[in-house]
Design an enzyme around this catalytic site. Structure first.
Site, PDB file in Angstrom:
ATOM      1  N   CYS A 139      -2.953  62.189   5.817  1.00  0.00           N
ATOM      2  CA  CYS A 139      -4.074  61.254   5.738  1.00  0.00           C
ATOM      3  C   CYS A 139      -5.084  61.460   6.868  1.00  0.00           C
ATOM      4  O   CYS A 139      -6.299  61.448   6.637  1.00  0.00           O
ATOM      5  CB  CYS A 139      -3.567  59.813   5.804  1.00  0.00           C
ATOM      6  SG  CYS A 139      -2.234  59.418   4.671  1.00  0.00           S
ATOM      7  N   ASP A 140      -4.588  61.643   8.083  1.00  0.00           N
ATOM      8  CA  ASP A 140      -5.453  61.560   9.257  1.00  0.00           C
ATOM      9  C   ASP A 140      -5.618  62.855  10.043  1.00  0.00           C
ATOM     10  O   ASP A 140      -6.412  62.901  10.993  1.00  0.00           O
ATOM     11  CB  ASP A 140      -4.923  60.479  10.205  1.00  0.00           C
ATOM     12  CG  ASP A 140      -4.918  59.100   9.553  1.00  0.00           C
ATOM     13  OD1 ASP A 140      -5.800  58.855   8.715  1.00  0.00           O
ATOM     14  OD2 ASP A 140      -4.026  58.291   9.868  1.00  0.00           O
ATOM     15  N   CYS A 143       0.744  59.211   9.279  1.00  0.00           N
ATOM     16  CA  CYS A 143       0.541  60.084   8.125  1.00  0.00           C
ATOM     17  C   CYS A 143      -0.374  61.243   8.502  1.00  0.00           C
ATOM     18  O   CYS A 143      -1.589  61.071   8.617  1.00  0.00           O
ATOM     19  CB  CYS A 143      -0.053  59.289   6.969  1.00  0.00           C
ATOM     20  SG  CYS A 143      -0.451  60.282   5.512  1.00  0.00           S
TER      21      CYS A 143
END
Length: 338
Positions: free
Chosen positions: A160-161, A157
């Site tokens: 997300c990261d 993701c």
């Protein structure tokens, strides 16, 4: 995606928005999965005044919520983030009375009276009809080092990261819309993004291809597959093999984003519903599965294209078909007497 309120805290098995009264666990319709398909089904079921419960294993929104920018959803010419779009859908479903719990569904079974029992990790619910909108999970590469370094540089993701890899070299694996779009997003953080694809051209839509091919920070590695992740305590790079020449080489990088598609989250239905060899549920045009009263929509269903707008259409179709089925079961369908 959800906010605290008096109805619940979002703990596993507890209602997020609307409390379940005592031991009353019976519904007209239960929707399994809270992505675009499931939320749309919830909106349509709510408008039909069906008593409906949506069960989601995490936060409502599904895979779409992790998409940084959506520019092909009708009505949003200036683009919208996946999280914002899913938040709007969730609030709309809530407004029509959809109940939501956070829990993981373990199995389905049929009672003699044809009621469907949905067993979760914490409770059992009964319904006259069920819609499976379980979506999918990121498809891993299955290569040495991937599992060991997940969360230590291996990610599925970018939204997300991505911020963890500011000013680092980043590697993206994939060639579809998601991979190319996320590679473009990662250029906001990384000093270089290497996009590795197993073929000699990308599968992404033309506009995304043009952006990636012209971006100064993106380097393309064609006709290559990743054979291993390098690093002991964190990702330090990958080993790739050219599919034509067989030549192997190493590419440095601190972040590895695997964006090669999803696999359907249907393991809990094996042996209960018909599915293909990859685990996608088989339905007809009305989203009906192999069991009467059970429907499927979204990315867990076998089909040609996987887009948010398509998932929404399937969710609406499934909800209307399920509502018609429930009305017939109750004897309240239009045209029924008594």
């Amino acid at each position: 995606m959800t906010s605290g309120n008096d109805a619940g805290t979002g703990r596993r098995g507890d209602p997020i928005r609307y409390g379940l009264e005592g031991g009353a666990m019976s519904y007209d319709l239960i929707i399994i999965g809270g992505g675009a398909a499931g939320l749309t089904a919830g909106i349509y079921a709510g408008r039909a005044r069906a008593k409906t419960l949506l069960i989601e294993k995490m936060t409502p929104g599904g895979q779409a919520a992790s998409t940084e920018a959506i520019e092909n959803y009708p009505g949003f010419p200036e683009m919208i983030s996946g999280m914002d779009l899913m938040e709007r859908m969730s609030k709309q479903a809530e407004r029509f009375g959809l109940e939501t719990v956070i829990d993981r569904v373990e199995s389905l079974r049929l009672k003699v009276e044809r009621e469907i029992v949905v067993k979760t990790q914490s409770k059992e619910y009964e319904a006259l009809s069920v819609i499976i909108a379980a979506g999918g999970e990121p498809r891993p590469l299955g290569i040495p080092g991937e599992k060991e370094l997940r969360g230590k540089g291996v990610s599925y993701c970018a939204t997300c990261d991505g911020p963890f890899f500011r000013d680092k070299e980043i590697i993206v694996v994939g060639g579809g819309n998601t991979a190319v779009q996320e590679a473009l997003f990662l250029t906001e953080f990384g000093k270089k993004v290497t996009l590795i694809h197993r073929r000699d051209r990308l599968r992404a839509t033309q506009v995304l291809q043009e952006r990636a091919l012209s971006h100064a920070k993106i380097a393309l590695v064609w006709n290559s597959v990743v054979t291993g992740v390098l690093g002991k305590d964190r990702v330090e790079g990958v080993r790739v093999r050219n599919r034509q020449s067989g030549e192997e080489r190493e590419i440095p990088g601190r972040g590895l984003f695997v964006l090669t598609g999803v696999r359907p989250s249907t393991d809990f239905l094996r042996g209960f519903l018909d599915m293909d060899e990859e685990g996608y549920l088989i339905t007809d045009a009305g989203m009906r599965t192999s069991e009467e009263g059970i429907y499927a929509c979204g990315d867990c269903r076998r089909k040609q294209f996987r887009q948010i707008v398509i998932a929404c259409g399937e969710g609406a179709t499934a909800a209307m078909a399920a509502q018609h089925y429930v009305d017939k079961r109750k004897g309240t369908a239009y045209g029924n007497q008594g």
